[in-house]
Design a protein around this motif. Structure first.
Motif, PDB file in Angstrom:
ATOM      1  N   VAL A 138      43.977  48.463  58.299  1.00 31.12           N
ATOM      2  CA  VAL A 138      44.720  49.583  57.702  1.00 31.12           C
ATOM      3  C   VAL A 138      43.946  50.872  57.905  1.00 31.12           C
ATOM      4  O   VAL A 138      44.516  51.913  58.289  1.00 31.12           O
ATOM      5  CB  VAL A 138      45.004  49.328  56.210  1.00 31.12           C
ATOM      6  N   ASN A 139      42.602  50.842  57.658  1.00 31.42           N
ATOM      7  CA  ASN A 139      41.776  52.047  57.844  1.00 31.42           C
ATOM      8  C   ASN A 139      41.797  52.498  59.301  1.00 31.42           C
ATOM      9  O   ASN A 139      41.902  53.689  59.594  1.00 31.42           O
ATOM     10  CB  ASN A 139      40.343  51.793  57.383  1.00 31.42           C
ATOM     11  N   ALA A 140      41.679  51.555  60.227  1.00 30.47           N
ATOM     12  CA  ALA A 140      41.676  51.909  61.653  1.00 30.47           C
ATOM     13  C   ALA A 140      43.030  52.499  62.053  1.00 30.47           C
ATOM     14  O   ALA A 140      43.090  53.481  62.804  1.00 30.47           O
ATOM     15  CB  ALA A 140      41.366  50.677  62.498  1.00 30.47           C
ATOM     16  N   ALA A 141      44.121  51.913  61.578  1.00 25.92           N
ATOM     17  CA  ALA A 141      45.455  52.421  61.902  1.00 25.92           C
ATOM     18  C   ALA A 141      45.667  53.806  61.288  1.00 25.92           C
ATOM     19  O   ALA A 141      46.288  54.689  61.895  1.00 25.92           O
ATOM     20  CB  ALA A 141      46.518  51.445  61.401  1.00 25.92           C
ATOM     21  N   PHE A 142      45.145  54.014  60.074  1.00 25.52           N
ATOM     22  CA  PHE A 142      45.271  55.318  59.417  1.00 25.52           C
ATOM     23  C   PHE A 142      44.547  56.372  60.224  1.00 25.52           C
ATOM     24  O   PHE A 142      45.077  57.466  60.467  1.00 25.52           O
ATOM     25  CB  PHE A 142      44.723  55.242  57.989  1.00 25.52           C
ATOM     26  N   HIS A 143      43.315  56.104  60.652  1.00 26.42           N
ATOM     27  CA  HIS A 143      42.530  57.075  61.416  1.00 26.42           C
ATOM     28  C   HIS A 143      43.111  57.295  62.811  1.00 26.42           C
ATOM     29  O   HIS A 143      42.931  58.361  63.397  1.00 26.42           O
ATOM     30  CB  HIS A 143      41.065  56.653  61.488  1.00 26.42           C
ATOM     31  N   ALA A 144      43.857  56.325  63.338  1.00 29.71           N
ATOM     32  CA  ALA A 144      44.497  56.470  64.648  1.00 29.71           C
ATOM     33  C   ALA A 144      45.818  57.234  64.538  1.00 29.71           C
ATOM     34  O   ALA A 144      46.442  57.539  65.552  1.00 29.71           O
ATOM     35  CB  ALA A 144      44.737  55.106  65.268  1.00 29.71           C
ATOM     36  N   GLY A 145      46.269  57.529  63.307  1.00 26.58           N
ATOM     37  CA  GLY A 145      47.494  58.296  63.123  1.00 26.58           C
ATOM     38  C   GLY A 145      48.744  57.445  63.127  1.00 26.58           C
ATOM     39  O   GLY A 145      49.843  57.970  63.293  1.00 26.58           O
ATOM     40  N   GLN A 146      48.579  56.124  62.914  1.00 21.12           N
ATOM     41  CA  GLN A 146      49.739  55.238  62.971  1.00 21.12           C
ATOM     42  C   GLN A 146      50.562  55.245  61.679  1.00 21.12           C
ATOM     43  O   GLN A 146      51.627  54.635  61.628  1.00 21.12           O
ATOM     44  CB  GLN A 146      49.282  53.810  63.296  1.00 21.12           C
ATOM     45  N   PHE A 147      50.081  55.918  60.640  1.00 20.34           N
ATOM     46  CA  PHE A 147      50.823  56.024  59.387  1.00 20.34           C
ATOM     47  C   PHE A 147      51.369  57.444  59.154  1.00 20.34           C
ATOM     48  O   PHE A 147      51.798  57.777  58.056  1.00 20.34           O
ATOM     49  CB  PHE A 147      49.949  55.615  58.195  1.00 20.34           C
ATOM     50  N   ALA A 148      51.364  58.275  60.182  1.00 20.56           N
ATOM     51  CA  ALA A 148      51.818  59.666  60.043  1.00 20.56           C
ATOM     52  C   ALA A 148      53.290  59.732  59.630  1.00 20.56           C
ATOM     53  O   ALA A 148      53.678  60.549  58.797  1.00 20.56           O
ATOM     54  CB  ALA A 148      51.600  60.432  61.344  1.00 20.56           C
ATOM     55  N   ALA A 149      54.118  58.843  60.187  1.00 18.69           N
ATOM     56  CA  ALA A 149      55.542  58.851  59.853  1.00 18.69           C
ATOM     57  C   ALA A 149      55.744  58.446  58.384  1.00 18.69           C
ATOM     58  O   ALA A 149      56.595  59.013  57.692  1.00 18.69           O
ATOM     59  CB  ALA A 149      56.320  57.917  60.762  1.00 18.69           C
ATOM     60  N   LEU A 150      54.936  57.475  57.889  1.00 21.27           N
ATOM     61  CA  LEU A 150      55.037  57.066  56.488  1.00 21.27           C
ATOM     62  C   LEU A 150      54.608  58.205  55.569  1.00 21.27           C
ATOM     63  O   LEU A 150      55.210  58.433  54.534  1.00 21.27           O
ATOM     64  CB  LEU A 150      54.153  55.840  56.225  1.00 21.27           C
ATOM     65  N   GLN A 151      53.575  58.950  55.958  1.00 20.61           N
ATOM     66  CA  GLN A 151      53.105  60.045  55.143  1.00 20.61           C
ATOM     67  C   GLN A 151      54.123  61.190  55.066  1.00 20.61           C
ATOM     68  O   GLN A 151      54.186  61.886  54.075  1.00 20.61           O
ATOM     69  CB  GLN A 151      51.774  60.581  55.703  1.00 20.61           C
ATOM     70  N   ARG A 152      54.922  61.369  56.107  1.00 25.40           N
ATOM     71  CA  ARG A 152      55.967  62.400  56.120  1.00 25.40           C
ATOM     72  C   ARG A 152      57.219  61.937  55.396  1.00 25.40           C
ATOM     73  O   ARG A 152      58.143  62.721  55.221  1.00 25.40           O
ATOM     74  CB  ARG A 152      56.324  62.773  57.555  1.00 25.40           C
ATOM     75  N   GLY A 153      57.286  60.687  55.031  1.00 22.51           N
ATOM     76  CA  GLY A 153      58.469  60.163  54.344  1.00 22.51           C
ATOM     77  C   GLY A 153      59.486  59.575  55.287  1.00 22.51           C
ATOM     78  O   GLY A 153      60.585  59.235  54.863  1.00 22.51           O
ATOM     79  N   GLU A 154      59.153  59.448  56.530  1.00 24.48           N
ATOM     80  CA  GLU A 154      60.058  58.833  57.486  1.00 24.48           C
ATOM     81  C   GLU A 154      59.841  57.321  57.463  1.00 24.48           C
ATOM     82  O   GLU A 154      58.767  56.844  57.180  1.00 24.48           O
ATOM     83  CB  GLU A 154      59.783  59.355  58.902  1.00 24.48           C
ATOM     84  N   THR A 155      60.824  56.577  57.777  1.00 22.71           N
ATOM     85  CA  THR A 155      60.789  55.115  57.842  1.00 22.71           C
ATOM     86  C   THR A 155      60.410  54.480  56.547  1.00 22.71           C
ATOM     87  O   THR A 155      59.478  54.623  55.898  1.00 22.71           O
ATOM     88  CB  THR A 155      59.824  54.637  58.960  1.00 22.71           C
TER      89      THR A 155
END
Length: 147
Positions: A130-147
């Motif tokens: 989860v930390n690696a995916a977060f730092h890679a920007g793979q949760f950007a859509a979740l943070q914007r409220g998308e998906t």
């Protein structure tokens, strides 16, 4: 002996046709004077209106009218449409391609280059993943409220 008369003889009666001709000449002169006054007052406005109409039809932009000698397009009280057409055709045509990129300041454009994770993916991942995916920007859509 008879004394000479001190009275002046009556002048001959003016001819009605001559009076009519004088009246018509004076009337024509007054009309010409009024026509000249109106032309000098409104000729420039008529020329400005024709300039705007020709420029709009040609799709070009006029320079500021305060810098143009609009009176040059008025001859003998009438607007010279040929001179206006020639002037408008000499103006530069607008560029078909904009000088600058038109998408500046519109926010994020296009999709994300990084594959995005969903909330279901988080439940199957370890804390390190989860930390690696977060730092890679793979949760950007979740943070914007998308998906």
């Amino acid at each position: 002996m008879t004394e000479p008369s001190t009275e002046t003889p009556n002048p001959p009666a003016p001819d009605a046709a001559a009076l009519q001709a004088d009246f018509e000449n004076a009337l024509e002169a007054a009309r010409a004077e009024v026509r000249q006054a109106v032309t000098s007052e409104y000729g420039d406005r008529l020329a400005q209106a024709e300039l705007r109409a020709h420029a709009a039809a040609a799709g070009v932009e006029l320079p500021a009218l305060q810098y143009l000698n609009v009176g040059a397009f008025v001859t003998d009280g009438t607007v010279n449409s040929d001179a206006i057409s020639q002037f408008v055709s000499s103006l530069p045509q607008p560029a078909t391609k904009p000088a600058f990129a038109q998408n500046l300041g519109l926010g994020r454009q296009g999709g994300s280059p990084v594959p995005q994770r969903t909330t279901a993916d988080i439940s199957r991942m370890t804390h390190a993943q989860v930390n690696a995916a977060f730092h890679a920007g793979q949760f950007a859509a979740l943070q914007r409220g998308e998906t």
